[in-house]
Enzyme design. Sequence first.
Site, mmCIF file in Angstrom:
data_model
loop_
_atom_site.group_PDB
_atom_site.id
_atom_site.type_symbol
_atom_site.label_atom_id
_atom_site.label_comp_id
_atom_site.label_asym_id
_atom_site.label_seq_id
_atom_site.Cartn_x
_atom_site.Cartn_y
_atom_site.Cartn_z
ATOM 1 N N LYS A 8 0.843 -1.196 0.000
ATOM 2 C CA LYS A 8 0.000 0.000 0.000
ATOM 3 C C LYS A 8 0.876 1.243 0.000
ATOM 4 O O LYS A 8 2.059 1.211 0.361
ATOM 5 C CB LYS A 8 -0.955 0.023 1.192
ATOM 6 C CG LYS A 8 -0.286 -0.002 2.579
ATOM 7 C CD LYS A 8 0.207 1.341 3.093
ATOM 8 C CE LYS A 8 0.801 1.242 4.496
ATOM 9 N NZ LYS A 8 1.515 2.473 4.911
ATOM 10 N N PRO A 93 9.603 -4.524 0.145
ATOM 11 C CA PRO A 93 10.707 -4.263 1.080
ATOM 12 C C PRO A 93 10.196 -4.036 2.502
ATOM 13 O O PRO A 93 9.094 -3.521 2.712
ATOM 14 C CB PRO A 93 11.348 -2.980 0.524
ATOM 15 C CG PRO A 93 10.887 -2.887 -0.892
ATOM 16 C CD PRO A 93 9.539 -3.508 -0.926
ATOM 17 N N ALA A 96 9.763 -0.003 5.122
ATOM 18 C CA ALA A 96 9.626 0.942 4.015
ATOM 19 C C ALA A 96 8.330 1.730 4.055
ATOM 20 O O ALA A 96 8.133 2.640 3.260
ATOM 21 C CB ALA A 96 9.728 0.196 2.681
ATOM 22 N N GLY A 97 7.404 1.386 4.950
ATOM 23 C CA GLY A 97 6.112 2.070 4.996
ATOM 24 C C GLY A 97 5.135 1.569 3.955
ATOM 25 O O GLY A 97 4.124 2.218 3.685
ATOM 26 N N LEU A 98 5.423 0.383 3.388
ATOM 27 C CA LEU A 98 4.586 -0.182 2.329
ATOM 28 C C LEU A 98 3.615 -1.244 2.851
ATOM 29 O O LEU A 98 2.812 -1.779 2.090
ATOM 30 C CB LEU A 98 5.465 -0.779 1.233
ATOM 31 C CG LEU A 98 6.294 0.251 0.459
ATOM 32 C CD1 LEU A 98 7.396 -0.441 -0.333
ATOM 33 C CD2 LEU A 98 5.402 1.055 -0.480
ATOM 34 N N SER A 102 2.076 -6.404 7.273
ATOM 35 C CA SER A 102 0.643 -6.317 7.589
ATOM 36 C C SER A 102 -0.207 -6.953 6.495
ATOM 37 O O SER A 102 -1.205 -7.621 6.781
ATOM 38 C CB SER A 102 0.240 -4.849 7.764
ATOM 39 O OG SER A 102 0.860 -4.280 8.894
ATOM 40 N N SER A 103 0.191 -6.745 5.249
ATOM 41 C CA SER A 103 -0.550 -7.331 4.131
ATOM 42 C C SER A 103 -0.443 -8.851 4.141
ATOM 43 O O SER A 103 -1.426 -9.564 3.899
ATOM 44 C CB SER A 103 -0.035 -6.768 2.809
ATOM 45 O OG SER A 103 -0.825 -7.215 1.730
ATOM 46 N N ASP A 135 -1.868 -1.535 10.470
ATOM 47 C CA ASP A 135 -2.257 -1.443 9.062
ATOM 48 C C ASP A 135 -3.113 -2.614 8.612
ATOM 49 O O ASP A 135 -3.658 -2.600 7.503
ATOM 50 C CB ASP A 135 -1.009 -1.378 8.161
ATOM 51 C CG ASP A 135 -0.277 -0.052 8.266
ATOM 52 O OD1 ASP A 135 -0.895 0.937 8.712
ATOM 53 O OD2 ASP A 135 0.915 -0.004 7.904
#
Length: 269
Positions: A8, A93, A96-98, A102-103, A135
């Site tokens: 995300k 990665p 990275a804040g992506l 969590s996904s 998240d």
Amino acid sequence: MVLEANAKINIGLLVGKKRDDGFHDIETIMARISLKDRIELEIKPSPSVAVYIKGNEGYIGTGMDLMEKAAIVFSNLTGFSFSLDISIDKKIPSEAGLGGGSSDAAAVFSFLNEYFGEPLKKEELIASSFAIGSDVPFFVSGYSGAFVSGKGDAVEEAYVPNGKKLLLLVPRERTKTGEAYSKLDAIERKKRSLPSLLASFPSRSTHPNDFELVSHNFYSSLFPPEILSSGAYISMTGSGSAWYALFSEDTLPKFDNPEKYGIVSAYII
């Protein structure tokens, strides 16, 4: 069973003061993007929950992987026991804040709920998934885009510019989320709100990310000049360290030596 776990981006991220419970109130628009992890999963009967994971050794360290935590939370909520053999091909990665961890966890949590006949209905699934990670409720929701607020547990479906392309860059110097919040708490910030993306394409003035105030990196030193002058919306995602350039046009700018920058192409799905 093969699962896909998409990354995300945050299109704007406002962080309020630290709450008494240790969390922060946030406002953000999250958008699911095409970059994804691939998870192979086998479930078997077992008198107690057991989770075996391969492929995460390089980033999990000594802590518990969120996929294992998702299995434990699901079992505690429903009473079902099982064993999971998981093999993951990581493309998102870490640090990275992506939202990669969590996904991954949301994919496992949602799979278990479906496999056992949906004992948790959608609203309960979203609400209970916050116990896994902040998240995770967004990913469990299944929304392409959502306005996320509160501690990250309030998720409302929202418009995002689906199909729009972005260029993603992850600096070598990574960000620790806890440290980023601590640094942000030391800075006074005005109370603001994020506008809907229905009105216009985002800009750095309308959809800022507060974590840029304490970032080790800054986009002007990371992206090539062709991207900086393209008119793209450039922002950090999450607490960092990744940055992205989101384009309103379908044609991406060309630039020399893309390997030098380590830029990855993706799009909002």
